[in-house]
Scaffold this motif. Structure first.
Motif, short mmCIF file in Angstrom:
data_model
loop_
_atom_site.label_atom_id
_atom_site.label_comp_id
_atom_site.label_asym_id
_atom_site.label_seq_id
_atom_site.Cartn_x
_atom_site.Cartn_y
_atom_site.Cartn_z
N UNK A 168 -14.44 36.63 72.07
CA UNK A 168 -15.01 35.36 71.65
C UNK A 168 -14.08 34.17 71.78
N UNK A 169 -12.87 34.38 72.28
CA UNK A 169 -11.95 33.26 72.43
C UNK A 169 -12.26 32.53 73.73
N UNK A 170 -12.80 31.33 73.60
CA UNK A 170 -13.19 30.56 74.77
C UNK A 170 -12.05 29.70 75.30
N UNK A 171 -11.29 29.13 74.38
CA UNK A 171 -10.14 28.30 74.76
C UNK A 171 -9.28 28.13 73.52
N UNK A 172 -8.17 27.46 73.66
CA UNK A 172 -7.29 27.23 72.52
C UNK A 172 -8.04 26.46 71.43
N UNK A 173 -8.12 27.05 70.26
CA UNK A 173 -8.78 26.39 69.14
C UNK A 173 -10.29 26.49 69.14
N UNK A 174 -10.87 27.22 70.09
CA UNK A 174 -12.32 27.34 70.15
C UNK A 174 -12.70 28.81 70.37
N UNK A 175 -13.47 29.36 69.43
CA UNK A 175 -13.88 30.76 69.54
C UNK A 175 -15.23 30.96 68.87
N UNK A 176 -15.88 32.06 69.23
CA UNK A 176 -17.17 32.44 68.66
C UNK A 176 -17.09 33.93 68.31
N UNK A 177 -18.02 34.44 67.50
CA UNK A 177 -18.02 35.88 67.19
C UNK A 177 -18.14 36.72 68.46
N UNK A 178 -17.48 37.86 68.47
CA UNK A 178 -17.48 38.73 69.65
C UNK A 178 -18.89 39.13 70.07
N UNK A 179 -19.77 39.38 69.08
CA UNK A 179 -21.11 39.86 69.43
C UNK A 179 -21.98 38.78 70.10
N UNK A 180 -21.49 37.56 70.14
CA UNK A 180 -22.20 36.52 70.89
C UNK A 180 -21.84 36.57 72.38
N UNK A 181 -20.78 37.28 72.69
CA UNK A 181 -20.32 37.36 74.07
C UNK A 181 -20.73 38.67 74.74
N UNK A 182 -21.07 39.69 73.92
CA UNK A 182 -21.43 40.98 74.49
C UNK A 182 -22.29 41.76 73.51
N UNK A 183 -23.28 42.48 74.05
CA UNK A 183 -24.09 43.36 73.22
C UNK A 183 -23.38 44.67 72.94
N UNK A 184 -22.37 44.97 73.73
CA UNK A 184 -21.58 46.20 73.56
C UNK A 184 -20.12 45.79 73.37
N UNK A 185 -19.77 45.40 72.14
CA UNK A 185 -18.43 44.90 71.87
C UNK A 185 -17.38 45.97 72.12
N UNK A 186 -17.64 47.18 71.63
CA UNK A 186 -16.67 48.27 71.82
C UNK A 186 -16.44 48.54 73.30
N UNK A 187 -17.55 48.62 74.07
CA UNK A 187 -17.43 48.88 75.50
C UNK A 187 -16.70 47.77 76.23
N UNK A 188 -16.93 46.53 75.81
CA UNK A 188 -16.27 45.40 76.47
C UNK A 188 -14.77 45.43 76.24
#
Length: 214
Positions: A52-72
């Motif tokens: 979920x880290x998009x850039x310095x100082x900007x991030x979102x929850x991991x599950x917003x970036x992948x449906x399979x967080x563990x696999x990612x």
């Protein structure tokens, strides 16, 4: 049922440094050549960049970036390990994570019976049986083919409300009075409550479901 959650993904890297640059000591190549040996291997943990880290100082929850967080995270660590294995100073690179186990029925941490004599639930207990809740125990015994109901038992009398019955699944863990079909000429419905939102079990105790034996 045992549920497993994996997090804290990392790549464990074992280094065998030979040159100062292998330890990050750069800019002295004209002055220094080798490290004095023997230099013992050094193991460090390399952490993957957060999903979920998009850039310095900007991030979102991991599950917003992948449906399979563990696999990612696993794939990201595999890529890191594959890249590092090509480095001459790397002796070994392995992917690791922290596993947490819990019961899907009660939410408690998953533990199993090891000392059968000292910690057994009853005469049917065997090594490997979960100890967290009755539901997990019943499920384990069903999977192992351990028959805990006496022949002909179709239900159990509710220990607190004698006029009501519990099905085989919900009555046995309470060590309630077993009942046969002859004890229930008018039949019966299991009154076990799953919770305020889900209501009662409602199973007809005289109907033998697939996989059960009366």
């Amino acid at each position: 049922m045992k549920e497993t959650h994996r997090d804290e993904w990392r790549v464990m890297v074992t280094l065998k440094p030979r040159y100062p640059a292998d330890l990050g000591l750069t800019g002295i190549d004209d002055l220094a050549e080798f490290l004095a040996g023997p230099t013992p291997p050094i193991t460090v943990a390399v952490l993957p960049r957060r999903l979920g880290k998009l850039s310095a100082g900007m991030s979102v929850p991991d599950n917003m970036m992948s449906r399979d967080v563990e696999g990612a995270y696993r794939r990201r660590c595999d890529e890191i390990a594959a890249e590092l294995r090509n480095r001459p100073q790397v002796a070994e690179a392995t992917v690791a994570c922290t596993e947490t186990h819990w019961c899907s029925h009660c939410g408690l941490g998953w533990e199993v019976l090891v000392d059968v004599q000292g910690g057994r639930q009853d005469e049917f207990s065997i090594a490997g049986e979960p100890v967290c809740c009755d539901k997990a125990i019943a499920e384990f015994r069903s999977e192992q083919g351990i028959e805990v109901h006496a022949e002909g038992v179709v239900a159990y009398r509710h220990p607190d409300r004698p006029g009501e019955v519990l099905c085989r699944e919900h009555g046995y863990p309470w060590f309630a009075q077993p009942l046969t079909a002859d004890d229930l000429p008018d039949g019966g419905v299991c009154v076990y409550k799953h919770g305020s939102l889900l209501g009662e079990c409602g199973r007809d105790v005289l109907i033998v479901e697939a996989g059960e034996r009366a």
